[in-house]
Design an enzyme around this catalytic site. Structure first.
Site, PDB file in Angstrom:
ATOM      1  N   ARG A 131       0.830  -1.201   0.000  1.00 21.97           N
ATOM      2  CA  ARG A 131       0.000   0.000   0.000  1.00 21.97           C
ATOM      3  C   ARG A 131       0.874   1.264   0.000  1.00 21.97           C
ATOM      4  O   ARG A 131       0.581   2.247  -0.667  1.00 21.97           O
ATOM      5  CB  ARG A 131      -0.910  -0.022   1.237  1.00 21.97           C
ATOM      6  CG  ARG A 131      -1.730   1.228   1.470  1.00 21.97           C
ATOM      7  CD  ARG A 131      -2.717   1.040   2.591  1.00 21.97           C
ATOM      8  NE  ARG A 131      -3.784   0.127   2.218  1.00 21.97           N
ATOM      9  CZ  ARG A 131      -4.862   0.496   1.528  1.00 21.97           C
ATOM     10  NH1 ARG A 131      -5.033   1.741   1.174  1.00 21.97           N
ATOM     11  NH2 ARG A 131      -5.793  -0.386   1.218  1.00 21.97           N
ATOM     12  N   ARG A 170     -10.245   4.392  -2.731  1.00 21.34           N
ATOM     13  CA  ARG A 170      -9.200   3.901  -1.816  1.00 21.34           C
ATOM     14  C   ARG A 170      -8.871   4.989  -0.806  1.00 21.34           C
ATOM     15  O   ARG A 170      -8.965   6.180  -1.113  1.00 21.34           O
ATOM     16  CB  ARG A 170      -7.939   3.527  -2.572  1.00 21.34           C
ATOM     17  CG  ARG A 170      -8.158   2.365  -3.477  1.00 21.34           C
ATOM     18  CD  ARG A 170      -6.948   1.473  -3.575  1.00 21.34           C
ATOM     19  NE  ARG A 170      -7.252   0.430  -4.533  1.00 21.34           N
ATOM     20  CZ  ARG A 170      -7.621  -0.791  -4.206  1.00 21.34           C
ATOM     21  NH1 ARG A 170      -7.709  -1.154  -2.944  1.00 21.34           N
ATOM     22  NH2 ARG A 170      -7.911  -1.674  -5.131  1.00 21.34           N
ATOM     23  N   ILE A 171      -8.469   4.525   0.366  1.00 17.15           N
ATOM     24  CA  ILE A 171      -8.114   5.469   1.426  1.00 17.15           C
ATOM     25  C   ILE A 171      -6.761   6.091   1.096  1.00 17.15           C
ATOM     26  O   ILE A 171      -5.807   5.382   0.765  1.00 17.15           O
ATOM     27  CB  ILE A 171      -8.093   4.748   2.789  1.00 17.15           C
ATOM     28  CG1 ILE A 171      -9.522   4.307   3.140  1.00 17.15           C
ATOM     29  CG2 ILE A 171      -7.518   5.650   3.869  1.00 17.15           C
ATOM     30  CD1 ILE A 171      -9.619   3.399   4.340  1.00 17.15           C
ATOM     31  N   LEU A 172      -6.707   7.415   1.153  1.00 18.06           N
ATOM     32  CA  LEU A 172      -5.462   8.128   0.864  1.00 18.06           C
ATOM     33  C   LEU A 172      -4.543   8.049   2.079  1.00 18.06           C
ATOM     34  O   LEU A 172      -4.995   8.176   3.220  1.00 18.06           O
ATOM     35  CB  LEU A 172      -5.767   9.583   0.520  1.00 18.06           C
ATOM     36  CG  LEU A 172      -6.584   9.761  -0.773  1.00 18.06           C
ATOM     37  CD1 LEU A 172      -7.148  11.182  -0.864  1.00 18.06           C
ATOM     38  CD2 LEU A 172      -5.738   9.438  -1.994  1.00 18.06           C
ATOM     39  N   ASN A 176     -12.899  16.163  -0.963  1.00 15.82           N
ATOM     40  CA  ASN A 176     -13.555  14.878  -1.236  1.00 15.82           C
ATOM     41  C   ASN A 176     -15.053  15.089  -1.337  1.00 15.82           C
ATOM     42  O   ASN A 176     -15.628  15.950  -0.677  1.00 15.82           O
ATOM     43  CB  ASN A 176     -13.248  13.897  -0.090  1.00 15.82           C
ATOM     44  CG  ASN A 176     -13.906  12.549  -0.286  1.00 15.82           C
ATOM     45  OD1 ASN A 176     -13.803  11.959  -1.360  1.00 15.82           O
ATOM     46  ND2 ASN A 176     -14.592  12.052   0.730  1.00 15.82           N
ATOM     47  N   HIS A 219     -18.629  13.113  -0.886  1.00 12.92           N
ATOM     48  CA  HIS A 219     -19.157  11.922  -0.226  1.00 12.92           C
ATOM     49  C   HIS A 219     -20.689  11.919  -0.304  1.00 12.92           C
ATOM     50  O   HIS A 219     -21.318  12.928   0.029  1.00 12.92           O
ATOM     51  CB  HIS A 219     -18.706  11.870   1.238  1.00 12.92           C
ATOM     52  CG  HIS A 219     -19.201  10.652   1.931  1.00 12.92           C
ATOM     53  ND1 HIS A 219     -18.618   9.411   1.765  1.00 12.92           N
ATOM     54  CD2 HIS A 219     -20.269  10.458   2.735  1.00 12.92           C
ATOM     55  CE1 HIS A 219     -19.291   8.510   2.458  1.00 12.92           C
ATOM     56  NE2 HIS A 219     -20.300   9.127   3.051  1.00 12.92           N
ATOM     57  N   ASP A 239     -13.466  10.469   5.485  1.00  9.05           N
ATOM     58  CA  ASP A 239     -14.759  11.157   5.414  1.00  9.05           C
ATOM     59  C   ASP A 239     -14.940  12.141   6.578  1.00  9.05           C
ATOM     60  O   ASP A 239     -16.018  12.244   7.178  1.00  9.05           O
ATOM     61  CB  ASP A 239     -15.927  10.147   5.354  1.00  9.05           C
ATOM     62  CG  ASP A 239     -15.895   9.318   4.087  1.00  9.05           C
ATOM     63  OD1 ASP A 239     -15.371   9.798   3.064  1.00  9.05           O
ATOM     64  OD2 ASP A 239     -16.396   8.182   4.111  1.00  9.05           O
TER      65      ASP A 239
HETATM   66  C1  GRF Z   1     -20.301   9.913  -6.032  1.00 11.42           C
HETATM   67  O1  GRF Z   1     -21.623   9.710  -5.599  1.00 11.42           O
HETATM   68  C2  GRF Z   1     -19.408  10.343  -4.888  1.00 11.42           C
HETATM   69  O2  GRF Z   1     -20.093  11.039  -3.891  1.00 11.42           O
HETATM   70  C3  GRF Z   1     -18.938   9.023  -4.331  1.00 11.42           C
HETATM   71  O3  GRF Z   1     -18.766   8.204  -5.458  1.00 11.42           O
HETATM   72  C4  GRF Z   1     -19.657   8.618  -6.495  1.00 11.42           C
HETATM   73  C5  GRF Z   1     -18.824   8.803  -7.737  1.00 11.42           C
HETATM   74  O4  GRF Z   1     -19.621   8.840  -8.887  1.00 11.42           O
HETATM   75  N1  GRF Z   1     -17.750   9.200  -3.529  1.00 11.42           N
HETATM   76  P1  GRF Z   1     -18.990   9.181 -10.314  1.00 11.42           P
HETATM   77  O5  GRF Z   1     -17.838   8.210 -10.539  1.00 11.42           O
HETATM   78  O6  GRF Z   1     -18.528  10.600 -10.278  1.00 11.42           O
HETATM   79  O7  GRF Z   1     -20.099   8.969 -11.295  1.00 11.42           O
END
Ligand code: GRF
Length: 190
Positions: A65, A91-93, A107, A109, A145
């Site tokens: 990793r 993946r976790i940064l 990010n 989410h 997150d």
């Molecule tokens: C989004 O809903 C984002 O919030 C989450 O993954 C999804 C990515 O969608 N982390 P896309 O690849 O941009 O269509």
């Protein structure tokens, strides 16, 4: 001069594409100079088709990793970004990556953080039975997150929702919210 944006992706790339459209329409004072992924995916194809340089830093190609993480960091550093956007990056940064881009790494989410952090934000909200969920753009800190929230918007959960249907409506909002967050991050830089 337009600010330089690097985007990290792993999947369908609809948010990267929405951001590229917003940059092209001058709604965001920047341009995507690189799209990086940890796996072959639709997002890389879309970026390639649009003429955006792509980097596949495939997780499985590295022995550890840490090695993968350093390679990803080096690839992103090399494009000299003003802003790094994690948009569906699965993946976790590493702490070193987060430290390198501190204050310019955001990010996206698909829930109203701090509720439903983790890889299944949409599914977990649906299973919990909340009537409202949504999406969040936040600055990245070491904890996954987590970090100062830039923008959030609510999305109602409908009685007949499936994870897919709800996620599509959340993405509709994200396609507007992510460019707006990038504009906020970059304004004053140009
Ligand atoms: C989004 O809903 C984002 O919030 C989450 O993954 C999804 C990515 O969608 N982390 P896309 O690849 O941009 O269509």
């Amino acid at each position: 001069m337009a600010s330089r944006i690097a985007v990290l992706v792993s999947g369908s790339g609809s948010n990267m594409e929405a951001l590229a459209d917003a940059c092209a329409a001058n709604e965001v004072p920047g341009e995507i100079v690189m799209v990086a992924s940890d796996r072959p995916c639709r997002a890389l194809e879309i970026a390639g088709d649009r003429g955006i340089p792509t980097q596949l830093v495939e997780f499985s190609a590295f022995g550890s990793r840490d090695e993968w993480s350093h390679a990803l960091r080096d690839a992103v550093v090399a494009c000299e970004p003003d802003l790094v956007v994690s948009a569906g990056f699965m993946r976790i940064l590493s702490p070193a990556f987060v430290d390198t881009f501190e204050g310019r790494l955001i990010n996206l989410h698909p829930s109203l953080l701090p509720s439903f952090a983790g890889a299944h934000g949409v599914r977990d909200a649906l299973e919990f039975g909340v009537k409202v969920t949504g999406t969040t753009v936040h600055l990245v800190e070491h904890q996954v997150d987590h970090g100062p929230i830039l923008l959030q918007e609510a999305v109602a959960v409908l009685p007949d929702d499936t994870e897919e249907k709800l996620h599509e409506r959340i993405k509709d909002v994200e396609h507007r919210l992510l460019p707006e967050a990038c504009r906020i991050m970059l304004q004053g830089r140009t």
